[in-house]
Design an enzyme around this catalytic site. Structure first.
Site, PDB file in Angstrom:
ATOM      1  N   HIS A   4      -4.033  -4.931   0.475  1.00 55.80           N
ATOM      2  CA  HIS A   4      -3.385  -5.617   1.658  1.00 55.80           C
ATOM      3  C   HIS A   4      -3.579  -7.184   1.853  1.00 55.80           C
ATOM      4  O   HIS A   4      -4.623  -7.456   2.094  1.00 55.80           O
ATOM      5  CB  HIS A   4      -4.222  -4.954   2.913  1.00 55.80           C
ATOM      6  CG  HIS A   4      -4.162  -3.503   3.211  1.00 55.80           C
ATOM      7  ND1 HIS A   4      -3.082  -3.091   3.809  1.00 55.80           N
ATOM      8  CD2 HIS A   4      -4.625  -2.497   2.499  1.00 55.80           C
ATOM      9  CE1 HIS A   4      -3.028  -1.899   3.708  1.00 55.80           C
ATOM     10  NE2 HIS A   4      -4.029  -1.296   2.902  1.00 55.80           N
ATOM     11  N   GLU A  40      -2.527  -8.790   4.394  1.00 57.57           N
ATOM     12  CA  GLU A  40      -2.520  -9.328   5.494  1.00 57.57           C
ATOM     13  C   GLU A  40      -4.238  -9.500   6.080  1.00 57.57           C
ATOM     14  O   GLU A  40      -4.392  -9.953   7.143  1.00 57.57           O
ATOM     15  CB  GLU A  40      -1.756  -8.372   6.526  1.00 57.57           C
ATOM     16  CG  GLU A  40      -2.300  -6.869   6.571  1.00 57.57           C
ATOM     17  CD  GLU A  40      -1.939  -6.000   5.558  1.00 57.57           C
ATOM     18  OE1 GLU A  40      -1.457  -6.513   4.392  1.00 57.57           O
ATOM     19  OE2 GLU A  40      -2.072  -4.664   5.645  1.00 57.57           O
ATOM     20  N   CYS A  91       0.846  -1.307   0.174  1.00 55.38           N
ATOM     21  CA  CYS A  91       0.049   0.169  -0.042  1.00 55.38           C
ATOM     22  C   CYS A  91       0.938   1.224  -0.015  1.00 55.38           C
ATOM     23  O   CYS A  91       1.563   1.743  -1.003  1.00 55.38           O
ATOM     24  CB  CYS A  91      -0.943  -0.149   0.979  1.00 55.38           C
ATOM     25  SG  CYS A  91      -2.268   1.066   0.992  1.00 55.38           S
TER      26      CYS A  91
END
Ligand code: XMP
Length: 511
Positions: free
Chosen positions: A168, A170, A80
């Site tokens: 993202h 994660e 990001c």
């Protein structure tokens, strides 16, 4: 044993800890450091990940680390803001997106035969959260993936092991996020997956033995997951030289003191239960202000703990259940200190005069890892699955002044609510639940009698770390039954309400 390590440079994203946890779920050790404090022993890290950030590379407050010791020298993954940072300062172009890009998106293009995307196909869902976008790739940038709205969703730099992604990986909603991290860390960076609960236990036990030797250690047990796992680990390392103290502050859940004490004894721990209810009640008499209550409870806890610890001869160490999120140095997006909303006095705060050395066996691990370690150590799963419970206990759930009678009422209410959640198999779906005793009476009618009694509020939230939370949509039938049970069984309560506030703007506890 030396583990391969991943360095995560934090630019202040709300997801940074999640990156570290995802990496560790792959059995790879990771550490978080602020972007402006890159460790000097950079050679100790085998790969680096740059986090996202609330800042913009185009703003005045651009976060600007020197990556010359990292870029091109070791595998680098930029997420990001990290991806925008690499583009902006290396010949690319970052601009504002025409639409703000938040939420789910689907990969519409993936470059063929790329190790980075191995096992991931067009159509895979990813999670976006950004308002700037990469308009032009940096020098030597090679496009790896796009979504419908984001042309440059992933790229690599030719001639380097540098990869960048706008989304993202994660976040749970990026369905192949973990696989992508694994491709980067295992296939590309070739890290060993040797960070396991077993290896953690073995190494921690050895390091405690080396550190503490034959000294005595004292530890305050709270009934919670962290102090319990810390105690069992220490006990494994030093046996009878670990002395545990479990203080009843009179503000625990119903029957908690005796039940938990028994459980600890059953685990072979050398534990002394100290019932200091009266001391706490005396200190709290007439105090209504939440912070003053916390301070009084914290102060008396330390006094009681100190009285007990000084009776133990030749104790040299104080053990604490500190976990990794307590010690990560945080990056403030504004650069200023964040305001204290509530002071959290946790069990085991160290009074200076005790002059004990500190041992913190869980300092390197996250809560989910504490649970995994606890399970590997054979600790009861019910204990490991317990909701968090604040150090000041019911003291901050009784609004206004605290009396023994109010504690009794709230213990009864809380027990009905919590046992109900367990019976209805809702307990594990909730991150934290409890009841608040409000400082108001309301009018009711029971039989033909008018009543004028207390109101209680039930609160159940979902969360990952308590920093943000949302109320849980509990079934109406459950709420109905629980409310009936409480009003019928707990003398002194004639009204039950359910708290439907999220955090922010509310907090989880009412005080
Ligand atoms: P708040 O109310 O700040 O709570 O949204 C977030 C989490 O912290 C717990 N909490 C405390 N824990 N001492 C503690 O040990 C405290 O004084 C304290 N105050 C709140 C709360 O239960 C929730 O899990």
């Amino acid at each position: 044993m030396q583990h391969d390590k991943v360095l995560i440079l934090d630019f202040g994203s709300q997801y940074t800890q999640l990156i570290a946890r995802r990496v560790r779920e792959l059995n790879i050790y990771s550490e978080i450091h602020p972007f402006n404090k890159i460790p000097t022993n950079i050679e100790a890290y085998k790969a680096v990940i740059l986090s996202g950030s609330p800042n913009s590379v185009r703003g005045e407050d651009v976060l600007h680390p020197d990556l010359s010791e990292i870029r091109g020298k070791k595998p680098l993954l930029a997420v990001c803001y990290g991806a925008q940072y690499l583009a902006h300062f290396s010949g690319g172009l970052v601009g504002q997106s025409s639409t703000r890009e938040y939420g789910r998106a689907k990969l519409s293009y993936i470059k063929e035969a790329e190790e980075f995307f191995q096992g991931i196909s067009v159509g895979s869902q990813v999670w976006m959260s950004h308002s700037d976008t990469i308009k032009e790739l940096p020098t030597n940038g090679v496009l790896l993936a796009s979504t419908h709205d984001v042309a440059n969703a992933a790229y690599k730099i030719e001639g380097e092991e540098t990869y960048a992604i706008q989304f993202h990986p994660e976040v749970y909603h990026s369905t192949d996020g973990t696989l992508l991290l694994e491709n980067f860390l295992v296939k590309i960076a070739q890290l060993n997956q040797d960070w396991t609960p077993d290896s953690f236990i073995e190494e921690t036990v050895t390091s405690i033995q080396e550190k503490v030797g034959n000294d005595k250690v004292v530890l305050g047990l709270s009934g919670g997951v962290d102090s319990t796992v810390a105690a069992v680990l220490l006990h494994k390392a030093i046996g009878e030289n670990l002395y545990c103290i479990f203080v009843n502050n009179g503000l625990l859940r119903k029957n908690e003191f005796t039940a938990v004490l028994k459980q600890y004894e059953g685990m072979g721990l050398n534990v002394k239960g100290v019932d200091a209810t009266d001391r706490f009640m005396e200190a709290l008499a007439g105090i209504t202000e939440p912070e003053a209550k916390r301070k009084a409870i914290g102060r008396v806890f330390i006094e009681v703990f100190d009285d007990e610890a000084t009776q133990l001869k030749e104790v040299k160490w104080l053990a604490q259940g500190t976990i990794y999120p307590d010690v990560i140095e945080s990056v403030s997006a504004t650069g200023g200190p964040s305001a204290t909303i509530k002071s959290h006095h946790n069990v085991g705060g160290l009074p200076d005069f005790m002059k004990l050395k500190i041992v913190e066996p869980l300092r390197a691990i996250f809560k989910d890892e504490v649970r995994r370690v606890g399970a590997t150590l054979g600790i009861d799963t019910e204990l490991l699955g317990r909701h968090p419970f604040p150090g000041p206990g019911l003291g901050i759930r009784i609004l206004g002044d605290i009396t023994k009678e109010k504690v009794r009422i709230l213990q009864e209410v809380d027990a009905i609510f919590i046992n109900g959640l367990k019976e209805w198999k809702l307990y594990d779906k909730v991150w934290q639940a409890g009841a608040m005793l409000l400082p108001v009476n309301s009018v009711g009618v029971m039989g033909d009698e008018r009543t004028y009694e207390k109101v209680v509020a039930l609160r159940a939230v979902e969360s990952t770390d308590g920093m943000t939370a949302d109320w849980v949509n509990l079934p109406y039938e459950f709420l109905q039954k629980t409310s009936n049970d409480i009003i019928n069984k707990v003398k002194g309560v004639n009204r039950v309400v359910y708290d439907i506030s999220s955090k922010p703007p509310a907090t989880i506890e009412w005080e």
